[in-house]
Write a protein that holds these residues in place. Structure first.
Motif, PDB file in Angstrom:
ATOM      1  N   ASN A 226       0.882  -1.171   0.000  1.00 51.28           N
ATOM      2  CA  ASN A 226       0.000   0.000   0.000  1.00 51.28           C
ATOM      3  C   ASN A 226       0.918   1.219   0.000  1.00 51.28           C
ATOM      4  O   ASN A 226       1.947   1.202   0.688  1.00 51.28           O
ATOM      5  CB  ASN A 226      -0.863  -0.020   1.270  1.00 51.28           C
ATOM      6  N   LYS A 227       0.558   2.240  -0.727  1.00 49.30           N
ATOM      7  CA  LYS A 227       1.489   3.377  -0.853  1.00 49.30           C
ATOM      8  C   LYS A 227       1.675   4.131   0.466  1.00 49.30           C
ATOM      9  O   LYS A 227       2.621   4.908   0.600  1.00 49.30           O
ATOM     10  CB  LYS A 227       1.049   4.314  -1.976  1.00 49.30           C
ATOM     11  N   LYS A 228       0.805   3.890   1.448  1.00 51.00           N
ATOM     12  CA  LYS A 228       0.937   4.588   2.741  1.00 51.00           C
ATOM     13  C   LYS A 228       1.540   3.715   3.835  1.00 51.00           C
ATOM     14  O   LYS A 228       1.658   4.148   4.974  1.00 51.00           O
ATOM     15  CB  LYS A 228      -0.434   5.080   3.187  1.00 51.00           C
ATOM     16  N   GLN A 230       4.489   1.019   5.544  1.00 46.67           N
ATOM     17  CA  GLN A 230       5.908   0.664   5.529  1.00 46.67           C
ATOM     18  C   GLN A 230       6.152  -0.479   6.508  1.00 46.67           C
ATOM     19  O   GLN A 230       5.569  -0.485   7.597  1.00 46.67           O
ATOM     20  CB  GLN A 230       6.764   1.843   6.014  1.00 46.67           C
ATOM     21  N   LYS A 252       4.058   2.874  -7.582  1.00 49.32           N
ATOM     22  CA  LYS A 252       2.635   3.153  -7.406  1.00 49.32           C
ATOM     23  C   LYS A 252       2.076   2.610  -6.084  1.00 49.32           C
ATOM     24  O   LYS A 252       1.198   3.210  -5.469  1.00 49.32           O
ATOM     25  CB  LYS A 252       1.902   2.416  -8.545  1.00 49.32           C
ATOM     26  N   GLU A 253       2.621   1.446  -5.646  1.00 49.64           N
ATOM     27  CA  GLU A 253       1.953   0.706  -4.565  1.00 49.64           C
ATOM     28  C   GLU A 253       2.766   0.551  -3.291  1.00 49.64           C
ATOM     29  O   GLU A 253       2.228   0.082  -2.293  1.00 49.64           O
ATOM     30  CB  GLU A 253       1.630  -0.725  -5.054  1.00 49.64           C
ATOM     31  N   SER A 254       4.073   0.858  -3.338  1.00 53.39           N
ATOM     32  CA  SER A 254       4.912   0.518  -2.176  1.00 53.39           C
ATOM     33  C   SER A 254       5.242   1.741  -1.324  1.00 53.39           C
ATOM     34  O   SER A 254       6.072   2.571  -1.704  1.00 53.39           O
ATOM     35  CB  SER A 254       6.211  -0.142  -2.644  1.00 53.39           C
ATOM     36  N   GLY A 255       4.661   1.787  -0.123  1.00 55.89           N
ATOM     37  CA  GLY A 255       5.007   2.856   0.820  1.00 55.89           C
ATOM     38  C   GLY A 255       6.482   2.800   1.190  1.00 55.89           C
ATOM     39  O   GLY A 255       7.122   3.832   1.366  1.00 55.89           O
ATOM     40  N   ILE A 258       7.988   4.602  -1.805  1.00 54.77           N
ATOM     41  CA  ILE A 258       7.485   5.967  -2.052  1.00 54.77           C
ATOM     42  C   ILE A 258       7.810   6.897  -0.877  1.00 54.77           C
ATOM     43  O   ILE A 258       8.334   7.996  -1.067  1.00 54.77           O
ATOM     44  CB  ILE A 258       5.952   5.924  -2.325  1.00 54.77           C
TER      45      ILE A 258
END
Ligand SMILES: NC(=O)c1ccc[n+]([C@@H]2O[C@H](COP(=O)([O-])OP(=O)(O)OC[C@H]3O[C@@H](n4cnc5c(N)ncnc54)[C@H](O)[C@@H]3O)[C@@H](O)[C@H]2O)c1
Ligand SMILES: O=C(O)[C@@H]1CCCCN1
Length: 310
Positions: A226-228, A230, A252-255, A258
């Motif tokens: 999920n982008k949020k 970790q 796009k998808e990895s918190g 990102i």
């Protein structure tokens, strides 16, 4: 003439799918994926539908591989709050088509494939990136992926010690009574000195710190899709050599990627293809998100083996 697709249930998938067959197939698939158009893989970004009212998600993942002659989609639900209720947190089906005619060949259980192909992808990463003579494996999490990683990584390294940590101590004890391992009370205790680390949790905030990780260790980071979210601290991501399965998906998808704004060194497929060099002596991370392509090649393998036995 219309023909009914073959339904293949979980027990039959389990019976025919062997980790020793799967690891090389996933390795080849990761290589083909990273060749771009030359690899003959078409894998659009997956769709996530939030089922907010029930704190779940519905995920659709499609892929076609020209070289592997496989065309499939996986439909999956992820309901984290099912944990502890007896209902799994991930449930899925894979629908397999015949690429030459478009016929629907099979509908099969996707749960066993999801467990095994994710662990097989980490096994491939570990083969290229784990330090030589890795002896200590640390597994964070005690669920489905933790268990499948225990099995797959033993195909790659001769571990002398396996440590497990889970937020619920009793779950780690159950894991350890079924799969030989030592239960740790804290993440730090489990991580310090380990050569290979697996993070397979539902953590949303980082649980692993850079200072605990042995220099040169390899980490397979499987959760936090999920982008949020970790699992690894930003410092750990920034100071490690970071690999992913798909750059496009990771951005796009990895918190973990990102939020830390880390640089991605390579896809695992680049190591397989020899277009990037594996730096075994450095601290390395494989940020795994899971690819539809992995499901498509696994489903074809299951279908072919199942039909051989009919
Ligand atoms: N990369 C991939 O291809 C891929 C594939 C499937 C699953 N996953 C992800 O891997 C993770 C584990 O999946 P699973 O199927 O083993 O799930 P699971 O429900 O079987 O196990 C989840 C584990 O996470 C632990 N956990 C729950 N909340 C936590 C928290 N806040 N902090 C730390 N640990 C926590 C649980 O105690 C349990 O041990 C999930 O994030 C899942 O979405 C990734
Ligand atoms: O690739 C998969 O199958 C999973 C779906 C759930 C989120 C993590 N990745």
């Amino acid at each position: 003439m219309s023909r009914l697709p073959k339904y293949i249930e979980a027990d039959d998938v389990k019976r025919v799918l062997k980790m020793t067959d799967l690891i090389p197939i996933i390795e080849k698939a990761m290589g083909n994926f990273s060749k771009g158009e030359d690899g003959g893989v078409v894998q659009p970004a997956r769709s996530f539908i939030p089922v907010k009212k029930h704190a779940g998600s519905f995920i659709a993942m499609c892929a076609y591989s020209e070289k592997d002659e496989t065309l499939a989609t996986k439909l999956l639900t992820r309901y984290q709050e099912n944990a502890g209720t007896g209902i799994p947190t991930h449930m899925s089906a894979i629908i397999l088509f015949e690429p030459s005619t478009g016929e629907l060949k099979s509908i099969m259980d996707g749960d066993v494939i999801t467990s095994m192909r994710t662990a097989a992808a980490s096994a491939v990463a570990t083969k290229y990136l784990a330090p030589e003579n890795s002896k200590i494996l640390c597994i964070l999490g005690s669920g489905d992926q933790a268990r499948s990683h225990y099995k797959s990584l033993h195909h790659i390294c001769n571990f002398e010690e396996v440590r497990v940590w889970s937020p619920t101590f009793k779950n780690a004890q159950d894991f350890s009574s079924q799969l030989k391992s030592k239960v740790c009370e804290t993440v730090e205790e489990a991580v310090r000195g380990a050569d290979v680390i697996v993070t397979a949790t539902f953590a949303k905030q980082p649980i692993v710190e850079w200072e605990w990780v042995k220099p040169g260790a390899h980490i397979n980071a499987v959760g936090a899709v999920n982008k949020k979210w970790q699992e690894l601290s930003s410092e750990l991501m920034q100071k490690s050599v970071v690999h992913v399965d798909s750059r496009e998906a990771a951005m796009k998808e990895s918190g973990d990627v990102i939020i830390s704004k880390t640089e991605i060194f390579a896809e695992i497929g680049d190591l397989v293809n020899g277009t990037k060099e594996a730096q075994k002596e450095k601290t390395t991370v494989f940020k795994s998100l899971g690819m539809a392509m992995e499901d498509a090649v696994s489903a074809k393998l299951v279908y072919d083996k199942h039909m051989e036995n009919q």
